[in-house]
Motif scaffolding. Structure first.
Motif, PDB file in Angstrom:
ATOM      1  N   GLU A  53       0.421  -1.194  -0.118  1.00  0.00           N
ATOM      2  CA  GLU A  53      -0.212   0.217  -0.299  1.00  0.00           C
ATOM      3  C   GLU A  53       0.892   1.473  -0.188  1.00  0.00           C
ATOM      4  O   GLU A  53       1.717   1.595   1.140  1.00  0.00           O
ATOM      5  N   SER A  54       1.145   1.736  -0.961  1.00  0.00           N
ATOM      6  CA  SER A  54       1.221   3.892  -0.579  1.00  0.00           C
ATOM      7  C   SER A  54       0.856   4.812   0.165  1.00  0.00           C
ATOM      8  O   SER A  54      -0.050   3.968   1.616  1.00  0.00           O
ATOM      9  N   GLN A  55       2.079   4.979   0.659  1.00  0.00           N
ATOM     10  CA  GLN A  55       1.406   6.552   1.498  1.00  0.00           C
ATOM     11  C   GLN A  55       0.452   6.801   1.658  1.00  0.00           C
ATOM     12  O   GLN A  55      -0.036   7.363   0.690  1.00  0.00           O
ATOM     13  N   ALA A  70       9.910  -0.599  -3.630  1.00  0.00           N
ATOM     14  CA  ALA A  70       9.684  -1.377  -2.977  1.00  0.00           C
ATOM     15  C   ALA A  70      10.387  -3.600  -2.930  1.00  0.00           C
ATOM     16  O   ALA A  70      10.358  -4.247  -2.291  1.00  0.00           O
ATOM     17  N   GLU A  71      10.671  -3.900  -4.560  1.00  0.00           N
ATOM     18  CA  GLU A  71      11.077  -4.934  -4.597  1.00  0.00           C
ATOM     19  C   GLU A  71      12.813  -4.918  -4.273  1.00  0.00           C
ATOM     20  O   GLU A  71      13.001  -6.066  -3.391  1.00  0.00           O
ATOM     21  N   THR A 138       5.679  -2.419  -8.148  1.00  0.00           N
ATOM     22  CA  THR A 138       5.446  -3.474  -7.439  1.00  0.00           C
ATOM     23  C   THR A 138       4.224  -3.356  -7.209  1.00  0.00           C
ATOM     24  O   THR A 138       4.397  -2.651  -5.942  1.00  0.00           O
ATOM     25  N   LEU A 139       3.027  -3.824  -7.151  1.00  0.00           N
ATOM     26  CA  LEU A 139       1.693  -3.991  -6.375  1.00  0.00           C
ATOM     27  C   LEU A 139       1.320  -4.764  -5.598  1.00  0.00           C
ATOM     28  O   LEU A 139       1.128  -4.338  -4.107  1.00  0.00           O
ATOM     29  N   ALA A 140       2.150  -5.620  -5.732  1.00  0.00           N
ATOM     30  CA  ALA A 140       2.318  -7.283  -4.338  1.00  0.00           C
ATOM     31  C   ALA A 140       2.940  -8.413  -4.444  1.00  0.00           C
ATOM     32  O   ALA A 140       3.735  -8.168  -5.287  1.00  0.00           O
ATOM     33  N   PHE A 413       3.370  -3.052   4.174  1.00  0.00           N
ATOM     34  CA  PHE A 413       2.247  -3.759   4.061  1.00  0.00           C
ATOM     35  C   PHE A 413       1.600  -4.243   4.340  1.00  0.00           C
ATOM     36  O   PHE A 413       1.241  -4.447   5.355  1.00  0.00           O
ATOM     37  N   SER A 414       0.380  -4.935   3.431  1.00  0.00           N
ATOM     38  CA  SER A 414      -1.135  -5.005   4.527  1.00  0.00           C
ATOM     39  C   SER A 414      -1.422  -6.608   3.909  1.00  0.00           C
ATOM     40  O   SER A 414      -1.359  -7.077   2.673  1.00  0.00           O
ATOM     41  N   LEU A 415      -2.282  -7.681   4.568  1.00  0.00           N
ATOM     42  CA  LEU A 415      -2.603  -8.587   3.949  1.00  0.00           C
ATOM     43  C   LEU A 415      -3.676  -8.889   3.045  1.00  0.00           C
ATOM     44  O   LEU A 415      -4.263  -8.500   3.919  1.00  0.00           O
ATOM     45  N   LEU A 416      -3.568  -9.555   2.195  1.00  0.00           N
ATOM     46  CA  LEU A 416      -4.547  -8.971   1.135  1.00  0.00           C
ATOM     47  C   LEU A 416      -5.706 -10.486   1.160  1.00  0.00           C
ATOM     48  O   LEU A 416      -6.324 -10.338   0.938  1.00  0.00           O
TER      49      LEU A 416
END
Length: 532
Positions: A53-55, A70-71, A138-140, A413-416
């Motif tokens: 997730e972005s800021q 992110a990577e 990187t999105l996820a 980072f959030s658990l999708l």
């Protein structure tokens, strides 16, 4: 030699003649294929999807101190999570190697669990031109674990996802805290340098307080006033000297004109008293009461007043010789004495004024040098002030960024999708293996038939013989089947039937122990057929 051309009838005869050579290898190869497909252990995969997730707060308001991509962070966190200690702890806790783990080496356990973990990035964009900067975002990313037991795959995957989430928050908070601490220490160092240079400036000002640039105008004005005062003193000295010269001449003239008879003239005390009082009045106009001449004249007046009081008439005693006194000469001598005294005072004042003038000139001359040193200190002080102000601003931004990281308002980072219990294995694909084994069995058996026909040069049938000798045979005698042939064929059929039964039994046993229990397979077949 003329090439032999086979007809469809020839191929039919080959198929009848080589049917066992085709069927037996085909059945054996298929049996091996089925056994392999059933023996291979099922592997289950459980994976969790973590969203980057972005800021949440606009970067224009608060900029994060964690600026890596992110990577890059995912790779760093991966290295932190997949340490030897973490992997060993997970392997022991969830028994990823089963009973083999008890006798395995630590290196084997770590390599085994590493080979089961896979991390894949989910990115968008990207620049195909390698010369330009990569714009992939990187999105996820997914964290997966593969194991023969579904529950173990889910538990280990869940543990890995938790480690990634915790390590990301920990790493970002540590990075922000380290940045804040670093800037704070640098700001404290600059503050100490500023205080030191302030002390230097204060000491420098104290040492050169009379020659500071801001005092230059005052010193210049004081110098001008001192020069004017010195000129005034010179003029006054010159005037006093001229007056004294004039009085000297006058005194000489008075003394020279004094007659001899007058020299023997006798003055009464009353006359002397009158002259002294007149002299006292003139001296009082010039000097103060503490002046020696004043005191002397005053003392003489007091003596004469006593004498005049005792005699009563103020006339001199008979026969006494009266001292020769000329009032004009006495007045001139008094004025000459006053002039000398004034000249001496003016000379002393001139010396003092010269010292003052020299001191002021030294202050004025020293001012540019003091100004140069003061500017050097001021320039250093100003530069340090600018650096300190910049660091204080950055320190405030770093503290805001640290607070943002601690409250998880920055990129996080959030658990999708959490890891779930897998229902189907990802490998092996038994249907594909069996299909591939089928084609290989057909090809292998067909190849054996072709090989057997290629090496067999027997003459089979009258037409084959006619093609070879170019003549038709007069008569052909068919093959006579006897009882022995019949028995041999029965034994072969029995062996084949027995082999098929054994293969089916072996397949059922392997399927029961390595794929699914037979009752479950039976119920599944009933559901697929619609009977249940």
């Amino acid at each position: 030699m003329e090439e032999e051309v086979k007809t469809i009838g020839d191929y039919w005869l080959i198929a009848k003649r080589r049917k066992y050579l085709f069927v037996i290898p085909f059945v054996l190869l298929m049996a091996v294929t089925v056994v392999i497909a059933l023996v291979l252990p099922a592997v289950y995969r459980s994976e969790g999807v973590i969203l980057v997730e972005s800021q949440q707060i606009p970067s224009d308001l608060i900029r994060s101190t964690v600026t890596s991509y992110a990577e890059e962070r995912i790779q760093v966190i991966k290295q932190r999570v997949m340490t030897r200690d973490n992997l060993l702890e997970i392997a022991k806790k969830y028994k990823t190697m089963g009973v083999k783990g008890k006798s395995s080496l630590v290196t084997e356990i770590v390599e085994d669990i590493e080979s089961r973990i896979s991390i894949e990035l989910v990115s968008v964009g990207g620049n195909k031109d390698r010369r330009k900067k990569n714009t992939t975002q990187t999105l996820a990313f997914t964290v997966a674990f593969e194991h023969e037991i579904p529950t173990v795959a889910q538990q280990v995957s869940n543990a890995l996802v938790t480690l990634f989430l915790d390590e990301n928050l920990k790493a970002r908070t540590e990075r922000a805290t380290e940045t804040t601490d670093f800037i704070t220490k640098e700001a404290d160092k600059l503050k100490a340098e500023i205080e030191a240079i302030e002390d230097q400036i204060a000491e420098y000002k104290e040492q050169n307080k009379d020659s500071l640039p801001e005092h230059l105008d005052l010193n210049m004005k004081a110098l001008e006033r001192a020069q004017l005062a010195l000129s005034e003193i010179d003029r006054e000295i010159k005037s006093q000297r001229e007056q004294r010269t004039y009085l000297d001449v006058e005194l000489t003239s008075q003394k020279s004109m004094m007659p001899s008879v007058q020299a023997n003239e006798v003055l009464t005390p009353a006359q002397k008293l009158i002259l002294l009082k007149e002299n006292y009045s003139q001296l009082s106009a010039v000097y103060g009461p503490a002046h020696p001449d004043i005191k002397k004249v005053k003392r003489e007046i007091s003596i004469l007043e006593d004498e005049v009081g005792k005699s009563g008439d103020g006339t001199p005693e008979s026969g006494a010789v009266v001292e020769e006194v000329n009032p004009t000469i006495m007045l001139l001598e008094a004025r000459i004495a006053a002039s000398n005294s004034n000249i001496a005072s003016l000379n002393a004042l001139k010396i003092k004024q010269l010292k003052k003038l020299e001191m002021l000139e030294e202050r004025v001359i020293k001012t540019p040098q003091v100004e140069r040193g003061f500017k050097a200190l001021g320039r250093d002080y100003e530069n340090l002030q600018k650096k300190y102000a910049g660091l204080r601003t950055k320190q405030t931004e770093a503290q805001l960024s640290q607070s943002m990281e601690e409250q998880s308002k920055a990129e996080r980072f959030s658990l999708l999708e959490p890891p779930v219990l897998p229902e189907k294995p990802i490998r092996p694909d038994r249907a594909k293996i069996i299909l591939l084994g089928f084609f290989l069995s057909v090809g292998g058996a067909f190849g054996l038939v072709l090989l057997a026909e290629g090496v067999d040069h027997s003459i089979r049938g009258s037409r084959h013989l006619a093609r070879i000798v170019k003549e038709m045979p007069l008569v052909s005698i068919p093959y006579i089947i006897n009882q022995k042939d019949i028995n041999r064929r029965r034994r072969i059929r029995l062996y084949i039937l027995l082999a098929i039964v054994l293969l089916i039994a072996a397949a059922l046993v392997l399927g029961h122990f390595y794929y699914k229990p037979l009752d479950m397979i039976w119920y599944k077949l009933l559901r697929l057929s619609g009977l249940q």
